[in-house]
Design an enzyme around this catalytic site. Structure first.
Site: not given
Ligand code: CAA
Length: 403
Positions: A33, A83, A115, A156, A205, A237, A246, A280, A312
């Site tokens: 979605d 990185e 980062c 991302t 993360s 960031h 968040k 990102n 990270s």
């Molecule tokens: N409509 C609206 N919102 C929806 C939805 C829908 N249909 N379906 C899901 N969502 C929301 C979820 O509720 C969630 O929101 P909340 O966190 O506020 O609850 C959000 O969308 C994401 O959903 P999921 O958690 O289920 O998503 P996911 O597990 O598939 O992946 C992620 C999300 C973990 C960020 C993933 O994209 C990822 O691993 N990204 C890379 C790591 C990253 O960016 N980490 C950030 C911190 S680390 C950092 O900052 C360093 C860096 O640059 C990497």
């Protein structure tokens, strides 16, 4: 007595890629979605490098306008933060230094801590300028964010470079002391030398980021920093833009303020405009947030902006910048918008082909197709050496803006 004359960001410019993939195309491909991307993580599209683009071509494209405006005579140091390094030994900054025709009386180095690297570069640059205020330091932060196809991290990804000229009596933002810093040994995100795509524990993360935000804020207050109420806006960031929300809610709660959503929107609203369409850009991300804020806000003269840099692994730093009166005359808003708008949309198949592309490691000559319309390109690889070229020869031009 220590010299306390202001030092900070004198000029800032960014560049991104030739191509862009809309999250609607990704959602259509994997049956997600699209609201999960648009609302859930706060991303609309991501920059995709052409076959002949990388951190060097983006870094040089970001830095070239700074040198055109200010010249390079006072720049004795180039710090390249990344990185997504292209070589384990040679600094990507040396290629940029060469593409920009800079003089040999320069020290060039590459810095890494996920980062966070660009913020380390900024702080080191300030130290060098403090020692000799006549010098300027060119800081380049450039990254290509790459996760496995069809993994949760895929949505991302992104790519961009930010170049900052750091000097005394800056025209844009004075960087204040103190800084709050935080380090913890966590495995939330990493990339072993033999991998092109990063490995990540997504939820871990996010937790690690929030803990680090809290930790560096705690240190910032203990070092005598400003109270939260004094800041007009906060640049975080932004691995995905919802992460800033968040983190800010977490910080407000931690400081006992409760979460007033109007306040959160006011504090962050203008900082996400570039990252939510670029994706990102790792080291560059927090400075793209700053660019978006400066480019869009009515007038921030004299106001304090909080910057929170997270890498990270993990390291975080919170620090304040004061926006310099008159800064708006020095912004590059039109060029920044053009860098985003000029990107050519690619379909999912083309994006996948670019994602899977890599150079053979046989040491033979491999030329890249001419795709980028940017000023510099990666022409290919020959004898294990990357070959870069300038596409459009731009005459050196010094603008009317005072140096
Ligand atoms: N409509 C609206 N919102 C929806 C939805 C829908 N249909 N379906 C899901 N969502 C929301 C979820 O509720 C969630 O929101 P909340 O966190 O506020 O609850 C959000 O969308 C994401 O959903 P999921 O958690 O289920 O998503 P996911 O597990 O598939 O992946 C992620 C999300 C973990 C960020 C993933 O994209 C990822 O691993 N990204 C890379 C790591 C990253 O960016 N980490 C950030 C911190 S680390 C950092 O900052 C360093 C860096 O640059 C990497």
């Amino acid at each position: 007595m220590a010299d306390t004359s202001p030092i900070g960001i004198h000029d800032l410019s960014f560049a991104t890629t030739e191509y862009v993939l809309a999250h609607t195309a990704l959602a259509q491909h994997n049956g997600t979605d699209v609201a999960k991307y648009h609302k859930g993580i706060g991303q609309r599209s991501m920059s995709v490098p052409a076959a002949d683009e990388d951190i060097v071509t983006m870094g040089a494209a970001a830095a070239a306008p700074l040198l055109e405006r200010h010249g390079s005579e006072n720049i004795r140091t180039v710090i390249f933060a990344t990185e997504s390094s292209i070589d384990q030994a040679k600094s990507a900054g040396i290629y940029v230094h060469s593409l920009l025709g800079m003089g040999s009386a320069t020290r060039v180095v590459e810095l890494k801590q996920a980062c966070y690297g660009a913020t380390a570069a900024l702080q080191f640059a300030i130290g060098l300028v403090r020692r000799d205020p006549a010098q300027r330091v060119l800081v380049v932060a450039a990254d290509v964010s790459k996760y496995e196809l069809d993994s949760p991290g895929e949505a991302t990804q992104g790519a961009a470079a930010v170049a900052m000229l750091v000097g005394a009596e800056p025209a844009l933002v004075r960087i204040e002391e103190p800084s709050g810093v935080f380090t913890a040994d966590v495995m939330d995100f990493w990339r072993p030398n033999y991998r092109e795509a990063a490995l990540v524990d997504g939820q871990e993360s996010i937790t690690a980021y929030l803990l680090a935000a809290e930790g560096c804020w705690k240190d910032y207050t203990e070092q005598g920093g400003r109270p939260l109420e004094e800041f007009t806006a906060f640049c975080y960031h932004q691995p995905f833009t919802k992460m800033a929300y968040k983190a800010h809610r977490h910080l407000l709660n931690h400081c006992g303020h409760g979460v007033d959503e109007d306040r959160v929107a006011r504090d962050l609203g203008l900082t996400t405009a570039y990252n939510n369409v670029i994706g990102n850009s790792y080291t560059a991300s927090v400075y793209l947030a700053l660019a978006a804020l400066l480019d869009q806000a009515d007038d921030l003269s004299g106001q304090a902006v909080g910057l929170l840099s997270y890498g990270s692994g993990s390291v975080a730093e919170f620090f304040a910048g004061t926006v310099v009166p008159g800064y708006r005359a020095h912004l590059r808003t039109a060029a920044h918008r053009a860098a985003i708008d000029r990107r050519e949309p690619v379909d999912h198949a083309r994006y996948r082909a670019l994602h899977e592309r890599s150079f053979p490691t046989d040491g033979e000559e491999h030329r890249t197709p001419a795709e980028t319309t940017g000023p510099f390109r990666l022409a290919g690889i020959r004898g294990h050496k990357r070959v870069y070229e300038t596409r459009a020869q731009r005459p050196p031009r010094h603008s009317q803006i005072p140096r």
